[in-house]
Each structure stands twice: as structure tokens, then as C-alpha cells.
Design a protein around this motif. Structure first.
Motif, PDB file in Angstrom:
ATOM      1  N   MET A 554      -4.742  23.483  30.034  1.00  0.00           N
ATOM      2  CA  MET A 554      -4.132  24.809  29.928  1.00  0.00           C
ATOM      3  C   MET A 554      -4.955  25.834  30.700  1.00  0.00           C
ATOM      4  SD  MET A 554      -3.348  27.179  26.554  1.00  0.00           S
ATOM      5  CE  MET A 554      -5.024  27.846  26.429  1.00  0.00           C
ATOM      6  N   ARG A 555      -4.290  26.617  31.509  1.00  0.00           N
ATOM      7  CA  ARG A 555      -4.935  27.679  32.266  1.00  0.00           C
ATOM      8  C   ARG A 555      -4.834  28.975  31.465  1.00  0.00           C
ATOM      9  NH1 ARG A 555      -1.722  28.460  37.230  1.00  0.00           N
ATOM     10  NH2 ARG A 555      -2.461  26.375  37.752  1.00  0.00           N
ATOM     11  N   THR A 556      -5.954  29.637  31.210  1.00  0.00           N
ATOM     12  CA  THR A 556      -5.936  30.866  30.415  1.00  0.00           C
ATOM     13  C   THR A 556      -5.329  32.009  31.210  1.00  0.00           C
ATOM     14  OG1 THR A 556      -8.119  31.613  31.125  1.00  0.00           O
ATOM     15  CG2 THR A 556      -8.036  30.119  29.230  1.00  0.00           C
ATOM     16  N   LEU A 557      -5.010  33.107  30.504  1.00  0.00           N
ATOM     17  CA  LEU A 557      -4.453  34.285  31.170  1.00  0.00           C
ATOM     18  C   LEU A 557      -5.414  34.828  32.225  1.00  0.00           C
ATOM     19  CD1 LEU A 557      -2.909  36.063  28.063  1.00  0.00           C
ATOM     20  CD2 LEU A 557      -1.621  35.238  30.034  1.00  0.00           C
ATOM     21  N   ARG A 558      -6.716  34.858  31.893  1.00  0.00           N
ATOM     22  CA  ARG A 558      -7.706  35.350  32.860  1.00  0.00           C
ATOM     23  C   ARG A 558      -7.737  34.461  34.100  1.00  0.00           C
ATOM     24  NH1 ARG A 558     -12.449  38.309  32.579  1.00  0.00           N
ATOM     25  NH2 ARG A 558     -11.129  39.791  31.467  1.00  0.00           N
ATOM     26  N   GLU A 559      -7.718  33.143  33.899  1.00  0.00           N
ATOM     27  CA  GLU A 559      -7.741  32.221  35.043  1.00  0.00           C
ATOM     28  C   GLU A 559      -6.474  32.351  35.884  1.00  0.00           C
ATOM     29  OE1 GLU A 559     -10.432  28.683  32.952  1.00  0.00           O
ATOM     30  OE2 GLU A 559      -8.235  28.620  32.865  1.00  0.00           O
ATOM     31  N   ALA A 560      -5.323  32.525  35.216  1.00  0.00           N
ATOM     32  CA  ALA A 560      -4.075  32.719  35.953  1.00  0.00           C
ATOM     33  C   ALA A 560      -4.130  34.004  36.777  1.00  0.00           C
ATOM     34  CB  ALA A 560      -2.899  32.773  34.979  1.00  0.00           C
ATOM     35  N   GLY A 561      -4.752  35.049  36.198  1.00  0.00           N
ATOM     36  CA  GLY A 561      -4.887  36.313  36.927  1.00  0.00           C
ATOM     37  C   GLY A 561      -5.794  36.197  38.127  1.00  0.00           C
ATOM     38  N   ILE A 562      -6.927  35.483  37.975  1.00  0.00           N
ATOM     39  CA  ILE A 562      -7.865  35.314  39.098  1.00  0.00           C
ATOM     40  C   ILE A 562      -7.184  34.583  40.248  1.00  0.00           C
ATOM     41  CG2 ILE A 562     -10.026  34.216  39.818  1.00  0.00           C
ATOM     42  CD1 ILE A 562     -10.382  36.731  38.089  1.00  0.00           C
ATOM     43  N   ARG A 563      -6.338  33.596  39.934  1.00  0.00           N
ATOM     44  CA  ARG A 563      -5.606  32.887  40.993  1.00  0.00           C
ATOM     45  C   ARG A 563      -4.708  33.841  41.770  1.00  0.00           C
ATOM     46  NH1 ARG A 563      -4.797  26.853  40.082  1.00  0.00           N
ATOM     47  NH2 ARG A 563      -2.936  27.113  41.358  1.00  0.00           N
ATOM     48  N   LYS A 564      -4.071  34.759  41.068  1.00  0.00           N
ATOM     49  CA  LYS A 564      -3.196  35.721  41.753  1.00  0.00           C
ATOM     50  C   LYS A 564      -4.005  36.742  42.560  1.00  0.00           C
ATOM     51  CE  LYS A 564       1.246  35.610  39.441  1.00  0.00           C
ATOM     52  NZ  LYS A 564       1.234  34.230  38.994  1.00  0.00           N
ATOM     53  N   VAL A 565      -5.228  37.031  42.103  1.00  0.00           N
ATOM     54  CA  VAL A 565      -6.112  37.911  42.881  1.00  0.00           C
ATOM     55  C   VAL A 565      -6.475  37.235  44.196  1.00  0.00           C
ATOM     56  CG1 VAL A 565      -8.415  38.921  42.973  1.00  0.00           C
ATOM     57  CG2 VAL A 565      -7.044  39.171  40.908  1.00  0.00           C
ATOM     58  N   ILE A 566      -6.853  35.962  44.143  1.00  0.00           N
ATOM     59  CA  ILE A 566      -7.241  35.220  45.355  1.00  0.00           C
ATOM     60  C   ILE A 566      -6.051  35.092  46.312  1.00  0.00           C
ATOM     61  CG2 ILE A 566      -8.018  32.959  46.203  1.00  0.00           C
ATOM     62  CD1 ILE A 566      -9.641  32.710  43.599  1.00  0.00           C
ATOM     63  N   GLU A 567      -4.834  34.973  45.741  1.00  0.00           N
ATOM     64  CA  GLU A 567      -3.639  34.876  46.579  1.00  0.00           C
ATOM     65  C   GLU A 567      -3.240  36.220  47.183  1.00  0.00           C
ATOM     66  OE1 GLU A 567      -0.668  33.228  44.063  1.00  0.00           O
ATOM     67  OE2 GLU A 567      -1.733  31.336  43.774  1.00  0.00           O
ATOM     68  N   GLY A 568      -3.902  37.306  46.756  1.00  0.00           N
ATOM     69  CA  GLY A 568      -3.598  38.629  47.293  1.00  0.00           C
ATOM     70  C   GLY A 568      -2.403  39.304  46.651  1.00  0.00           C
ATOM     71  N   LEU A 569      -1.960  38.803  45.487  1.00  0.00           N
ATOM     72  CA  LEU A 569      -0.784  39.376  44.831  1.00  0.00           C
ATOM     73  C   LEU A 569      -1.115  40.595  43.980  1.00  0.00           C
ATOM     74  CD1 LEU A 569       1.062  36.116  43.724  1.00  0.00           C
ATOM     75  CD2 LEU A 569       1.625  37.612  45.641  1.00  0.00           C
ATOM     76  N   THR A 570      -2.330  40.626  43.416  1.00  0.00           N
ATOM     77  CA  THR A 570      -2.729  41.752  42.576  1.00  0.00           C
ATOM     78  C   THR A 570      -4.212  42.019  42.772  1.00  0.00           C
ATOM     79  OG1 THR A 570      -2.601  42.674  40.335  1.00  0.00           O
ATOM     80  CG2 THR A 570      -3.253  40.367  40.519  1.00  0.00           C
ATOM     81  N   SER A 571      -4.712  43.052  42.115  1.00  0.00           N
ATOM     82  CA  SER A 571      -6.116  43.428  42.290  1.00  0.00           C
ATOM     83  C   SER A 571      -6.951  42.922  41.116  1.00  0.00           C
ATOM     84  CB  SER A 571      -6.252  44.950  42.391  1.00  0.00           C
ATOM     85  OG  SER A 571      -5.916  45.560  41.160  1.00  0.00           O
ATOM     86  N   LEU A 572      -8.240  42.833  41.339  1.00  0.00           N
ATOM     87  CA  LEU A 572      -9.160  42.389  40.300  1.00  0.00           C
ATOM     88  C   LEU A 572      -9.138  43.353  39.117  1.00  0.00           C
ATOM     89  CD1 LEU A 572     -11.110  40.053  39.882  1.00  0.00           C
ATOM     90  CD2 LEU A 572     -12.904  41.418  40.938  1.00  0.00           C
ATOM     91  N   GLU A 573      -9.024  44.657  39.395  1.00  0.00           N
ATOM     92  CA  GLU A 573      -9.005  45.659  38.326  1.00  0.00           C
ATOM     93  C   GLU A 573      -7.809  45.455  37.396  1.00  0.00           C
ATOM     94  OE1 GLU A 573     -11.189  47.164  41.830  1.00  0.00           O
ATOM     95  OE2 GLU A 573      -9.181  46.365  41.551  1.00  0.00           O
ATOM     96  N   GLU A 574      -6.649  45.150  37.963  1.00  0.00           N
ATOM     97  CA  GLU A 574      -5.455  44.931  37.158  1.00  0.00           C
ATOM     98  C   GLU A 574      -5.635  43.755  36.204  1.00  0.00           C
ATOM     99  OE1 GLU A 574      -1.855  46.183  37.024  1.00  0.00           O
ATOM    100  OE2 GLU A 574      -3.269  47.810  37.298  1.00  0.00           O
ATOM    101  N   VAL A 575      -6.187  42.665  36.725  1.00  0.00           N
ATOM    102  CA  VAL A 575      -6.363  41.461  35.905  1.00  0.00           C
ATOM    103  C   VAL A 575      -7.378  41.717  34.796  1.00  0.00           C
ATOM    104  CG1 VAL A 575      -7.199  39.067  35.930  1.00  0.00           C
ATOM    105  CG2 VAL A 575      -5.663  39.885  37.725  1.00  0.00           C
ATOM    106  N   MET A 576      -8.471  42.399  35.115  1.00  0.00           N
ATOM    107  CA  MET A 576      -9.505  42.674  34.111  1.00  0.00           C
ATOM    108  C   MET A 576      -8.960  43.558  32.982  1.00  0.00           C
ATOM    109  SD  MET A 576     -12.049  40.928  34.958  1.00  0.00           S
ATOM    110  CE  MET A 576     -12.746  40.075  36.365  1.00  0.00           C
TER     111      MET A 576
END
Length: 581
Positions: A554-576
Motif C-alpha cells: 500500500m502506498r501512503t497518501l504522502r508517498e502518492a503525493g511525492i510521486r505527483k511532485v516528481i511528475e511535475g503535477l503539483t508542488s511540494l508545499e501542496e502535498v505537505m
């Protein structure tokens, strides 16, 4: 009337060049742009030749040739002239300022009056701060000293009609409601009850303007909040609220009454919360508004939820699932029976996910029935039931009835109590696929929440097949996002390779200066296997379930967010902000 722009004035010291200073040492826009490294001297020389031929503005020529953008030009001027820059999409001018400059003049000069300041000063947003003729004309017209802030020209042209339209309806409404003999706008409840009428045409225009503007802004909610001396109107766009308008408090009863009439609510009842529904049409789009009124110490707060079916993110492909997550969801929704729970806080997109699943499994061979409060989106081919507590049609009563309607798939808008949970589990155990939502912070906590509702652990373990926890984060604007290199320390702290590059928000016309455009989902998917079932039966805590689920992949919400940050879809601040570690 207070205004955010006036608050900013107290924090940022204005540093403008005076007219005499400009004449002593003229500032050329070409020099500013070349010094900033935005364009080359050769490009300036080429543009100047065209200017001699066409008599166009230099900045206009450079933008037409796509050598720079409007925002780059404004930012360069802001830095060079030390003038503050604002986004008109997130600020609203004072009514007093708009009253000083007629709309025709504002359109001709391409300026927006923002606020009237102490010392007989008028603050304006302007695209060409070096145009001395415009500044001189404003001084003569208003008899006030002019203080400049910078804005993008296209923003100024787009927002002028909106600002003046709302201001005009607001002024007319104030004339209708305010006691002309005193000119007072103090809160006088005894007088307002009799004087404020929702049938006043200017009040109708004001309400229509607020609703129309919210639809054009792409807002999900409108908040109309009464305070002692004024009422504040805020829109929620992409998950964040921003101020739209303030109006005198004695207008509030008429405005709230007008909305309650539109929503088929009782205008004489001001002591109890009420709910209503309004259908409007804006730009050939049908928008459903759900109205909620709540009594506060200064009057009724009104919140309207905008449900725009045409612009909804309904559809699994639109939600933000990656390929691996999509495989799991497709496997779960094709199961013949069991419960799929979608969890998360209010406003995290749970209902949208359920509607997307319904859309995927909606085929003629399958009988699908839903119980919702409210029915947010209508889907052809699905039997949708609206909960009505007054009529005795609660979640549990409706669910008990629809189980006798030979359903294959059942969607329960929310499991709110033990009775509804018992019925949902009974439906799952008797051969139905049940979709529902639950308020928990993560996927493993959903199992404990059901047990807390007095559901026997063996029933929870044998009925729940999957839990999907989710959050919404804002998408970076694809037109203006800027790539940055993270420090090794930052990379280590969030668990990504060193020298990783991510993107940050900047702001442009496409995203109205916010740096973000739209939203996407972060998902934590916990499939219930034999190991997790055994833990539930044994009464294991959520922390143990989480540990095992992560070990199972299972991928946690934080890990799912970091993947989207690396893909350039969202910012690190949004995920945090949206997730916890």
C-alpha cells in the motif's frame, strides 16, 4: 469599508518614482528588459524599427512576437521601478475607489481604481506606469494623488466590467435599503426587518451578479457571512477561499431573503438552519446550487455549493489514478459483492470518486440504486434516491427498501450511524457490491471506525473488500510552473533521490496569477486480504493494520503525493499541507 489592498498598504512601503524624476532621467522599457536579461538588445532594436513603422507600443510588439509574456513585462517593471504587483483575480477594489473613476475612463486608460487611502490618495492598478499622461489625467479627474501598483494588462481589461457591474448593483441596492433620511448603515435589526425587501430589483441584481461571478470563477462554494458592520462574500476556488465583495450589514437581510426565496426556503424562519436548492443557467451551463443557512449572532450565514455537471471531474480517468492504482480499482469494482469504502475529510472528493465508479459500472445488464443526501449529479440509467428525513426517508429506511428492489450494485452516500452500517454490511453479505463513504483520516482507520459503530469485527472483516482514502491537491499551472533543484538535505528528508528536480508555482494569465489550475487526487488504497482480515478479527489497532498494509504494497497518501511532485503535477508545499508523514 476595509479592504485587503488597504491592509497591504500598511505592510509594504510604496517606492515610486516621481514625475519630475522620470523627466530628468527617462526610463526606457527596452533598457529595463535587457538589463533583466529577458530579451536581447538586438530584439529591442528590431522591435523599435517596427514601432517607427506601426506606431505600436514597444511592449505590445515584443509580446506579439512572443519574445516575452505580459507577466514577464509586468514583473520586470515591478522590479525596476520598485512598484508592488498584484493579481486582480484575488483582490477586490473598494466601492469608494470605483466610484471616483467612471468605467469608461478606466477602460480607456486601462487602470483599475483599488482603494482610497488617507491623505487624499487613490491607489490604482496600472499596466503602463511610465505613461505620465495617464497619471496626469487621473490626478486632474479625481483631484487626488495617485499611487501605483502593477497588474497584467489582460487582467485589467477582463476584470473592469466585473468590478463595475457588481459595484453598480451594490450601489443601487444600498439606495433601496438604507434609510435616506439618516444615511446610516449601522446595524439596526428592528428597522431592517420591515424595510429590507427581497423584491427590490437592485438586490436581485446584486445576488444574480454574485452567483454569476462565482460560476465564471469556477468556484465550488459561495460564503455570505454577516458581521457587525459589513457582510463578506467569499468564493472557494480549487479548495481555497478568497474575498470577492464586502457590502454594508443592513443589506444582508434583503440578500439572504432573496436567496432563500430562490431556494424555496422559509424567509420568516431566521432562528433555525435551513436547506434549499437553486437551479441557474450561466453561459448555457446548467448549475445546481445547494443552499444552507445558519443563524449567527449578526444574521444568517448563507453557504451555496455549486454543482456544475458539465465541468465536473466525474470519470475515473480524470481523478488522477496512475496505472497501478487503476488496476486495483478496476479489480475491486468488478467484484460481485463486498463493500468499497471511500474515506477522507469533507471536500476531499469522495462523492466524485463514487460517481466515477458508478459511471464505469453503469451497463444495461446491471441494476444500480443509490441513496444520497443530496443527489449531486444525475446519471442516466441509475435509480437515484434523495434522502428526506421529514418524509421518513432516512439513509437506513431507504436502504432497507431498496434491498427489496432487486439491486446488483448499491451506493450509499455516507455511512452515518450504526443502523446504516449494519444494513450496508447485510447487503454486501447477501451478494451486492456496496459503495459508500466514511469520515476517517486514512484507509486502515476505516475498519476501526466500523467497529466503533458497534459492528462485530467478523462482519467488518468478511464484508469490506477495499478502502480508498483520498485527498485533493492543486495542480500546477502547466504554462508557468518553474523547475527548481532541491537541496540534498531536502531530498533526503522526503525520501527521493538527491539532485531531484521538482516544480514550483509562479503565476500567469492562464491561472489568474495563482500558479495553480485545477486539482488532482492523492490516493491510499488498502485491499483487504486474509492477513488484514485476521488482524481485524483479533481486534488489532489501526497502526498495526497500516504497518501490514504498507508491507503488502500500500502506498501512503504522502508517498502518492511525492510521486505527483516528481511528475511535475503539483508542488511540494501542496502535498505537505494535505498529508501527514
Amino acid at each position: 469599508m476595509e479592504d485587503k489592498l488597504q491592509d497591504d498598504e500598511m505592510e509594504v512601503e510604496q517606492k515610486t518614482l516621481t514625475k519630475s524624476e522620470m523627466r530628468i532621467r527617462p526610463i526606457l522599457i527596452g533598457d529595463i528588459l535587457t538589463e533583466a536579461g529577458i530579451i536581447t538588445p538586438e530584439q529591442v532594436a528590431d522591435a523599435l524599427k517596427e514601432q517607427d513603422r506601426t506606431h505600436k507600443r514597444l511592449g505590445e510588439i515584443l509580446i506579439e512576437r512572443e519574445w516575452l509574456t505580459e507577466r514577464q513585462l509586468a514583473e520586470a517593471l515591478s522590479a525596476q521601478l520598485q512598484l508592488p504587483m498584484i493579481s486582480l483575480a484575488r483582490y477586490r477594489p473598494m466601492t469608494e475607489a470605483l466610484s471616483v473613476v467612471p468605467m469608461a475612463v478606466a477602460e480607456r486608460l486601462e487602470i483599475v481604481p483599488l482603494s482610497v487611502l488617507e491623505g487624499n490618495r487613490l491607489r490604482v492598478a496600472i499596466a503602463e506606469p511610465l505613461n505620465l499622461l495617464t497619471i496626469d489625467e487621473l490626478r486632474v479627474l479625481t483631484g487626488m494623488d495617485v499611487e501605483l501598483t502593477l497588474a497584467v494588462p489582460s487582467e485589467i481589461r477582463r476584470e473592469i466590467p466585473n468590478f463595475y457591474k457588481v459595484m453598480g448593483s451594490l450601489k443601487n441596492a444600498m439606495v433601496e435599503v438604507v434609510d435616506e433620511s439618516s444615511g446610516s448603515i449601522e446595524l439596526d435589526l428592528s428597522r431592517i426587518q420591515s424595510d429590507a425587501s427581497a423584491d427590490d430589483a437592485p438586490v436581485i441584481q446584486l445576488v444574480n451578479g454574485v452567483l454569476e461571478q462565482a460560476a465564471l470563477e469556477g468556484a465550488s462554494d459561495i460564503h455570505i457571512e454577516p458581521f457587525e458592520r459589513l457582510t463578506r462574500v467569499r468564493y472557494r476556488v480549487d479548495g481555497l477561499c478568497f474575498d470577492s465583495l464586502d457590502f454594508p450589514a443592513n443589506l444582508h437581510p434583503a440578500v439572504s431573503s432573496r436567496i432563500k426565496i430562490m431556494g424555496n426556503m422559509d424567509i420568516t424562519e431566521r432562528r433555525k438552519p435551513q436547506d434549499g436548492r437553486i437551479l441557474i443557467k450561466v453561459l448555457d451551463r446548467r448549475i445546481d446550487l445547494r443552499v444552507s443557512s445558519l443563524p449567527t449572532i449578526y444574521g444568517e450565514k448563507i453557504v451555496l455549493r455549486l454543482l456544475d455537471q458539465e465541468n465536473a471531474m466525474v470519470g475515473l480517468a480524470k481523478l488522477g489514478f496512475d496505472e497501478e492504482e487503476m488496476k486495483i480499482i478496476n479489480k475491486v469494482i468488478n467484484k460481485p459483492y463486498g463493500i468499497l469504502l471511500v474515506t477522507g475529510p469533507t471536500g476531499s472528493g469522495k462523492s466524485t470518486s463514487l460517481y466515477s465508479v458508478l459511471e464505469r459500472i453503469n451497463v444495461p445488464e446491471v441494476n444500480i440504486i443509490t441513496v444520497e443526501d443530496p443527489v449531486e449529479y444525475t446519471i442516466p440509467g441509475i435509480n437515484q434516491i434523495q434522502v428526506d428525513e421529514k418524509a421518513g426517508r432516512s439513509f437506513s429506511a431507504a436502504l432497507r427498501s431498496i434491498l427489496r428492489q432487486d439491486p446488483d450494485k448499491v451506493m450509499v452516500g455516507e455511512i452515518r450511524d450504526s443502523e446504516t452500517a449494519q444494513l450496508a454490511i447485510r447487503a454486501a453479505l447477501t451478494g451486492h457490491l456496496v459503495l459508500s463513504t466514511l469520515h476517517t483520516n486514512d484507509a486502515p482507520s476505516a475498519m476501526a471506525r466500523l467497529v466503533d459503530m458497534n459492528i462485530a469485527p467478523f462482519l467488518v472483516a468478511s464484508s469490506v473488500v477495499c478502502v480508498l482514502a483520498q485527498r485533493l491537491v492543486r495542480r500546477l499551472c502547466p504554462y508557468c510552473r518553474q523547475e527548481i533543484l532541491l537541496s540534498p538535505k531536502a531530498c533526503r528528508s522526503i525520501g527521493i533521490p538527491e539532485d531531484s528536480r521538482v516544480f514550483r508555482p509562479v503565476g500567469c494569465d492562464a491561472c489568474r496569477g495563482t500558479g495553480y489550475k485545477g486539482r488532482t487526487g492523492l490516493f491510499e488504497i488498502m485491499e483487504v486480504d486474509e492477513h488484514i482480515r485476521k488482524l481485524v478479527l483479533d481486534g488489532a489497532p489501526s497502526s498495526k493494520l497500516r504497518e501490514v498494509a504498507i508491507a503488502n504494497g500500500m502506498r501512503t497518501l504522502r508517498e502518492a503525493g511525492i510521486r505527483k511532485v516528481i511528475e511535475g503535477l503539483t508542488s511540494l508545499e501542496e502535498v505537505m499541507q494535505a498529508t501527514i508523514d
